[in-house]
Design an enzyme around this catalytic site. Structure first.
Site, mmCIF file in Angstrom:
data_model
loop_
_atom_site.group_PDB
_atom_site.id
_atom_site.type_symbol
_atom_site.label_atom_id
_atom_site.label_comp_id
_atom_site.label_asym_id
_atom_site.label_seq_id
_atom_site.Cartn_x
_atom_site.Cartn_y
_atom_site.Cartn_z
ATOM 1 N N SER A 216 0.829 -1.213 0.000
ATOM 2 C CA SER A 216 0.000 0.000 0.000
ATOM 3 C C SER A 216 0.861 1.259 0.000
ATOM 4 C CB SER A 216 -0.935 -0.006 1.206
ATOM 5 O OG SER A 216 -0.210 0.022 2.422
ATOM 6 N N ARG A 220 0.517 3.663 -3.319
ATOM 7 C CA ARG A 220 -0.086 4.986 -3.083
ATOM 8 C C ARG A 220 0.820 6.084 -3.642
ATOM 9 N NH1 ARG A 220 -0.186 4.626 1.782
ATOM 10 N NH2 ARG A 220 -2.332 3.952 2.174
ATOM 11 N N ASN A 224 0.007 8.194 -7.345
ATOM 12 C CA ASN A 224 -0.188 9.637 -7.369
ATOM 13 C C ASN A 224 0.844 10.340 -8.247
ATOM 14 O OD1 ASN A 224 -2.339 10.818 -5.300
ATOM 15 N ND2 ASN A 224 -1.504 8.947 -4.408
#
Length: 293
Positions: A216, A220, A224
């Site tokens: 994660s 993440r 982005n």
């Protein structure tokens, strides 16, 4: 403000698709067969350069720090250090001399890597392509990406280091016996025969929990930054190979300017927030590893 103006920008062939593909291709070194034997040299290079810059300026500031009125850069460094230190004190409940320097390094380095996305998409790759051409090589094969955190290999590498630190912290604070015992007894606590029955379930949940954390963290940050880089490329496409004799060029330039300005302003918030989130989750995970369940 950063706005990409790519009128007469170099193209790798294939129109818009070729332009996007060229910008999303890494400078690579194949050291063997298979994807796992490929090194993205651009990600490694820019990561090392930014790490050296971070160490140089922060160590130099620390050595030249004065007790009187600080200079502008010293004041900036003290502000960043104070901010990170306050976050560590509020989040990490154990005692460790490593947490604060680690958090500071993660925040600054991830922010600096993210901030490279503020450089217009054609500037550095364009210079690299021109140098490639002057050296007598095919400019269509002059690949370069300058944002290390838009590379999953970089973010996954950072996350795996955090994963290893979590295990080290857990063992150092609890001891090997307690660390292993918690893997079989938490989160479902029981006694007697049920303790044995729930042991495999607890172990399975612990393994899933530990594996999800680095996954994660890496996805993440990568997601982005990759999305941000792609949007800058799409904004640059508005005037790709546009001729100044065409009225469409002058119609698209203001739209490109506004779109670039708005996305740049918003992306500054994104890159800062992503660096902060990566740092804070690292501190939280290490704090949880040091606590007994």
């Amino acid at each position: 403000m950063i706005v990409e103006n790519t009128a007469h920008a170099p193209e790798s062939g294939g129109g818009a698709t070729g332009y996007i593909t060229h910008h999303l291709h890494h400078l690579q070194w194949q050291i063997g067969e298979g994807k796992f034997m490929t090194i993205n040299l651009d990600s490694v290079f820019f990561t090392l350069v930014l790490s050296a810059i971070f160490l140089f300026f922060f160590l130099r500031t620390a050595r030249k720090a004065t007790a009187g009125v600080p200079g502008k850069f010293q004041a900036f460094v003290e502000m960043v250090v104070g901010f990170v230190d306050s976050m560590v004190r509020e989040t990490f409940h154990g005692r460790s001399k490593l947490i604060a320097p680690l958090a500071l390094t993660i925040f600054c380095l991830v922010f600096m890597m993210n901030f490279l996305d503020m450089i217009p998409v054609d500037w550095v790759p364009g210079l690299w392509t021109k140098g490639h051409e002057l050296a007598g090589h095919d400019p269509h094969h002059a690949y370069l990406r300058i944002v290390p955190t838009a590379d999953l290999n970089t973010t996954l590498g950072l996350s795996l280091m955090v994963f290893l630190l979590i295990q080290i912290f857990g063992i150092s604070h609890k001891g090997v016996g307690t660390f292993v015992k918690e893997a079989f007894t938490a989160p479902f606590h029981a006694h007697g025969f049920m303790k044995i029955v729930l042991a495999p379930v607890n172990l399975l949940l612990r393994i899933i929990e530990e594996l999800v954390r680095p996954l994660s963290l890496s996805l993440r940050l990568f997601g982005n930054m990759y999305a941000g880089e792609l949007i800058f490329i799409l904004i640059a496409l508005m005037t790709l190979n546009a001729a100044f004799s065409s009225w469409m060029t002058y119609a698209m330039l203001p739209i490109q300017f506004v779109a670039g300005f708005v996305w740049t302003a918003f992306h500054i918030l994104v890159i800062t927030l992503q660096a902060f989130i990566f740092m804070m989750l690292t501190i939280v995970y290490l704090s949880m590893a040091a606590e007994s369940h």
